[in-house]
Write a protein that holds these residues in place. Structure first.
Motif, PDB file in Angstrom:
ATOM      1  N   PHE A  39       0.815  -1.205   0.000  1.00 61.40           N
ATOM      2  CA  PHE A  39       0.000   0.000   0.000  1.00 61.40           C
ATOM      3  C   PHE A  39       0.848   1.255   0.000  1.00 61.40           C
ATOM      4  O   PHE A  39       1.934   1.276   0.580  1.00 61.40           O
ATOM      5  N   THR A  40       0.320   2.301  -0.612  1.00 64.81           N
ATOM      6  CA  THR A  40       0.930   3.614  -0.447  1.00 64.81           C
ATOM      7  C   THR A  40       0.604   4.091   0.962  1.00 64.81           C
ATOM      8  O   THR A  40      -0.262   3.514   1.648  1.00 64.81           O
ATOM      9  N   HIS A  41       1.268   5.130   1.389  1.00 63.08           N
ATOM     10  CA  HIS A  41       1.018   5.702   2.718  1.00 63.08           C
ATOM     11  C   HIS A  41      -0.454   6.095   2.859  1.00 63.08           C
ATOM     12  O   HIS A  41      -1.106   5.797   3.852  1.00 63.08           O
ATOM     13  N   SER A  42      -0.972   6.750   1.840  1.00 64.80           N
ATOM     14  CA  SER A  42      -2.376   7.181   1.854  1.00 64.80           C
ATOM     15  C   SER A  42      -3.331   5.982   1.890  1.00 64.80           C
ATOM     16  O   SER A  42      -4.320   5.982   2.628  1.00 64.80           O
ATOM     17  N   GLU A  43      -3.050   4.963   1.099  1.00 59.15           N
ATOM     18  CA  GLU A  43      -3.900   3.761   1.080  1.00 59.15           C
ATOM     19  C   GLU A  43      -3.881   3.050   2.430  1.00 59.15           C
ATOM     20  O   GLU A  43      -4.908   2.559   2.888  1.00 59.15           O
ATOM     21  N   ALA A  44      -2.712   3.002   3.058  1.00 62.94           N
ATOM     22  CA  ALA A  44      -2.609   2.351   4.366  1.00 62.94           C
ATOM     23  C   ALA A  44      -3.473   3.072   5.397  1.00 62.94           C
ATOM     24  O   ALA A  44      -4.151   2.438   6.206  1.00 62.94           O
ATOM     25  N   HIS A  45      -3.486   4.396   5.360  1.00 66.44           N
ATOM     26  CA  HIS A  45      -4.306   5.144   6.308  1.00 66.44           C
ATOM     27  C   HIS A  45      -5.800   5.017   5.980  1.00 66.44           C
ATOM     28  O   HIS A  45      -6.630   4.979   6.888  1.00 66.44           O
ATOM     29  N   ASP A  46      -6.136   4.924   4.708  1.00 64.97           N
ATOM     30  CA  ASP A  46      -7.533   4.678   4.329  1.00 64.97           C
ATOM     31  C   ASP A  46      -7.991   3.323   4.865  1.00 64.97           C
ATOM     32  O   ASP A  46      -9.089   3.199   5.417  1.00 64.97           O
ATOM     33  N   LEU A  47      -7.145   2.307   4.704  1.00 59.51           N
ATOM     34  CA  LEU A  47      -7.478   0.973   5.206  1.00 59.51           C
ATOM     35  C   LEU A  47      -7.592   0.982   6.727  1.00 59.51           C
ATOM     36  O   LEU A  47      -8.500   0.373   7.292  1.00 59.51           O
ATOM     37  N   LEU A  48      -6.694   1.699   7.390  1.00 60.30           N
ATOM     38  CA  LEU A  48      -6.757   1.800   8.850  1.00 60.30           C
ATOM     39  C   LEU A  48      -8.080   2.414   9.298  1.00 60.30           C
ATOM     40  O   LEU A  48      -8.726   1.919  10.217  1.00 60.30           O
ATOM     41  N   ARG A  49      -8.506   3.486   8.629  1.00 58.09           N
ATOM     42  CA  ARG A  49      -9.805   4.108   8.976  1.00 58.09           C
ATOM     43  C   ARG A  49     -10.957   3.133   8.767  1.00 58.09           C
ATOM     44  O   ARG A  49     -11.878   3.050   9.578  1.00 58.09           O
ATOM     45  N   GLN A  94     -10.957   0.597  11.538  1.00 63.86           N
ATOM     46  CA  GLN A  94     -11.442   1.196  12.779  1.00 63.86           C
ATOM     47  C   GLN A  94     -12.962   1.344  12.765  1.00 63.86           C
ATOM     48  O   GLN A  94     -13.615   1.197  13.799  1.00 63.86           O
ATOM     49  N   LEU A  95     -13.552   1.613  11.602  1.00 63.51           N
ATOM     50  CA  LEU A  95     -15.014   1.660  11.504  1.00 63.51           C
ATOM     51  C   LEU A  95     -15.626   0.286  11.773  1.00 63.51           C
ATOM     52  O   LEU A  95     -16.632   0.171  12.477  1.00 63.51           O
ATOM     53  N   VAL A  96     -15.032  -0.753  11.210  1.00 65.24           N
ATOM     54  CA  VAL A  96     -15.529  -2.108  11.432  1.00 65.24           C
ATOM     55  C   VAL A  96     -15.371  -2.485  12.900  1.00 65.24           C
ATOM     56  O   VAL A  96     -16.231  -3.153  13.481  1.00 65.24           O
ATOM     57  N   THR A  97     -14.289  -2.044  13.523  1.00 65.78           N
ATOM     58  CA  THR A  97     -14.046  -2.314  14.943  1.00 65.78           C
ATOM     59  C   THR A  97     -15.176  -1.776  15.812  1.00 65.78           C
ATOM     60  O   THR A  97     -15.539  -2.377  16.817  1.00 65.78           O
ATOM     61  N   ASP A  98     -15.747  -0.662  15.407  1.00 61.08           N
ATOM     62  CA  ASP A  98     -16.825  -0.038  16.183  1.00 61.08           C
ATOM     63  C   ASP A  98     -18.164  -0.764  16.063  1.00 61.08           C
ATOM     64  O   ASP A  98     -19.084  -0.494  16.827  1.00 61.08           O
ATOM     65  N   ALA A 135     -11.028  -7.160  13.091  1.00 56.53           N
ATOM     66  CA  ALA A 135     -10.692  -5.842  12.540  1.00 56.53           C
ATOM     67  C   ALA A 135      -9.852  -5.043  13.521  1.00 56.53           C
ATOM     68  O   ALA A 135      -8.912  -4.347  13.127  1.00 56.53           O
ATOM     69  N   SER A 136     -10.152  -5.148  14.797  1.00 56.57           N
ATOM     70  CA  SER A 136      -9.393  -4.451  15.823  1.00 56.57           C
ATOM     71  C   SER A 136      -7.946  -4.943  15.838  1.00 56.57           C
ATOM     72  O   SER A 136      -7.005  -4.143  15.924  1.00 56.57           O
ATOM     73  N   TRP A 137      -7.761  -6.240  15.747  1.00 59.07           N
ATOM     74  CA  TRP A 137      -6.409  -6.806  15.741  1.00 59.07           C
ATOM     75  C   TRP A 137      -5.625  -6.300  14.531  1.00 59.07           C
ATOM     76  O   TRP A 137      -4.491  -5.840  14.661  1.00 59.07           O
ATOM     77  N   PHE A 138      -6.244  -6.361  13.347  1.00 60.63           N
ATOM     78  CA  PHE A 138      -5.569  -5.902  12.143  1.00 60.63           C
ATOM     79  C   PHE A 138      -5.289  -4.400  12.193  1.00 60.63           C
ATOM     80  O   PHE A 138      -4.241  -3.940  11.742  1.00 60.63           O
ATOM     81  N   ALA A 139      -6.218  -3.629  12.737  1.00 61.09           N
ATOM     82  CA  ALA A 139      -6.014  -2.179  12.863  1.00 61.09           C
ATOM     83  C   ALA A 139      -4.809  -1.884  13.748  1.00 61.09           C
ATOM     84  O   ALA A 139      -3.985  -1.021  13.427  1.00 61.09           O
ATOM     85  N   ARG A 140      -4.683  -2.592  14.870  1.00 58.99           N
ATOM     86  CA  ARG A 140      -3.530  -2.378  15.750  1.00 58.99           C
ATOM     87  C   ARG A 140      -2.226  -2.761  15.063  1.00 58.99           C
ATOM     88  O   ARG A 140      -1.207  -2.073  15.196  1.00 58.99           O
ATOM     89  N   GLN A 141      -2.245  -3.867  14.318  1.00 59.40           N
ATOM     90  CA  GLN A 141      -1.042  -4.299  13.603  1.00 59.40           C
ATOM     91  C   GLN A 141      -0.636  -3.270  12.549  1.00 59.40           C
ATOM     92  O   GLN A 141       0.540  -2.920  12.417  1.00 59.40           O
TER      93      GLN A 141
END
Length: 66
Positions: free
Chosen positions: A25-35, A38-42, A51-57
């Motif tokens: 991923f590009t830096h921007s894509e990685a942050h999009d995926l992180l967001r 985090q939405l799925v985590t909620d 999703a929480s585990w992957f977001a933390r990783q």
């Protein structure tokens, strides 16, 4: 005494640290995926824990957005 979240892996996530890491991923894509993660985590469903585990990783591996 509590352990940091990163020290307590989710029980349903298998240890997968033995394989090679790929730069996908590009830096921007990685942050999009992180967001997105985090939405799925909620959500209150079976994917939230994973999703929480992957977001933390991911968050531990990418530089800050700014």
């Amino acid at each position: 005494m509590t352990l940091p979240d990163a020290a307590v892996p989710a029980p349903s996530i298998p240890a997968q640290d033995s394989g090679p890491r790929l730069a996908l991923f590009t830096h921007s894509e990685a942050h999009d995926l992180l967001r997105l993660l985090q939405l799925v985590t909620d959500e209150d469903d079976e994917l939230a824990e994973e999703a929480s585990w992957f977001a933390r990783q991911l968050e531990a591996r990418i530089p800050p957005e700014n």
